[in-house]
Design a protein around this motif. Structure first.
Motif, PDB file in Angstrom:
ATOM      1  N   SER A  58       1.142  -8.631  -5.050  1.00 53.30           N
ATOM      2  CA  SER A  58      -0.286  -8.906  -4.960  1.00 53.30           C
ATOM      3  C   SER A  58      -0.542 -10.408  -4.853  1.00 53.30           C
ATOM      4  O   SER A  58      -1.336 -10.860  -4.034  1.00 53.30           O
ATOM      5  N   THR A  75       0.806  -1.225   0.000  1.00 52.19           N
ATOM      6  CA  THR A  75       0.000   0.000   0.000  1.00 52.19           C
ATOM      7  C   THR A  75       0.835   1.268   0.000  1.00 52.19           C
ATOM      8  O   THR A  75       0.358   2.309  -0.433  1.00 52.19           O
ATOM      9  N   GLY A  84       0.810  -1.351  -6.159  1.00 48.22           N
ATOM     10  CA  GLY A  84       0.041  -2.467  -6.700  1.00 48.22           C
ATOM     11  C   GLY A  84       0.854  -3.463  -7.488  1.00 48.22           C
ATOM     12  O   GLY A  84       0.348  -4.075  -8.421  1.00 48.22           O
ATOM     13  N   TYR A 117      -6.753  -0.084  -1.793  1.00 51.31           N
ATOM     14  CA  TYR A 117      -5.852  -0.999  -2.491  1.00 51.31           C
ATOM     15  C   TYR A 117      -6.432  -2.390  -2.699  1.00 51.31           C
ATOM     16  O   TYR A 117      -5.802  -3.232  -3.321  1.00 51.31           O
ATOM     17  N   ALA A 158      -5.083  -3.221   3.281  1.00 46.93           N
ATOM     18  CA  ALA A 158      -5.352  -2.887   1.879  1.00 46.93           C
ATOM     19  C   ALA A 158      -6.652  -2.115   1.697  1.00 46.93           C
ATOM     20  O   ALA A 158      -6.868  -1.516   0.646  1.00 46.93           O
ATOM     21  N   LEU A 203      -6.487  -3.708  -6.167  1.00 52.33           N
ATOM     22  CA  LEU A 203      -5.190  -4.017  -6.764  1.00 52.33           C
ATOM     23  C   LEU A 203      -4.706  -5.418  -6.389  1.00 52.33           C
ATOM     24  O   LEU A 203      -3.743  -5.912  -6.954  1.00 52.33           O
TER      25      LEU A 203
END
Length: 124
Positions: free
Chosen positions: A32, A22, A27, A59, A55, A62
């Motif tokens: 991820s 974050t 991203g 986020y 997140a 993402l």
């Protein structure tokens, strides 16, 4: 015990990775994928909640699975059904607030729908 120390350190690693995701990675797709692994229901609920909450809300979209699906396949993410109420609340909140949508992140959207549906409609 040694297992508890390893589990604690791994949990801290996931939270640190979520913070990195974050704050600095913007991203990153590889990061991820690593964070998605933490959302498997068989892992400790505090890990899942901390990663999700770190997140949230900006986020979450993402955190995407790759074109071949999430790491390890779909099975580990949908079984066993989520029983942790704070994590179920996180799913509900993300859907209700529009932070996770089918268009922006189909994997997290269907993951949340799956676990909430399973919890709501489970046999009593």
């Amino acid at each position: 015990s040694k297992e508890c120390v390893v589990e604690l350190q791994l949990g801290k690693l996931f939270v640190a990775l979520a913070s990195q995701f974050t704050q600095d990675s913007f991203g990153d797709a590889s990061l991820s994928q690593m964070l998605l692994v933490c959302l498997q229901p068989r892992l400790p609920p505090d890990w899942r909640s901390e990663v999700w909450e770190t997140a949230s809300p900006y986020y979450l979209n993402l955190l995407k699975s790759g074109p071949e699906g999430p790491p390890g396949g779909l099975g580990p993410y949908i079984w066993p059904p989520e029983q942790n109420v704070p994590m179920l609340h996180n799913y509900r909140k993300a859907l209700a607030c529009g932070n996770v949508t089918r268009d922006r992140n189909p994997f997290l959207f269907y993951l949340a729908i799956h676990h909430l549906s399973h919890f709501i409609f489970r046999p009593r």
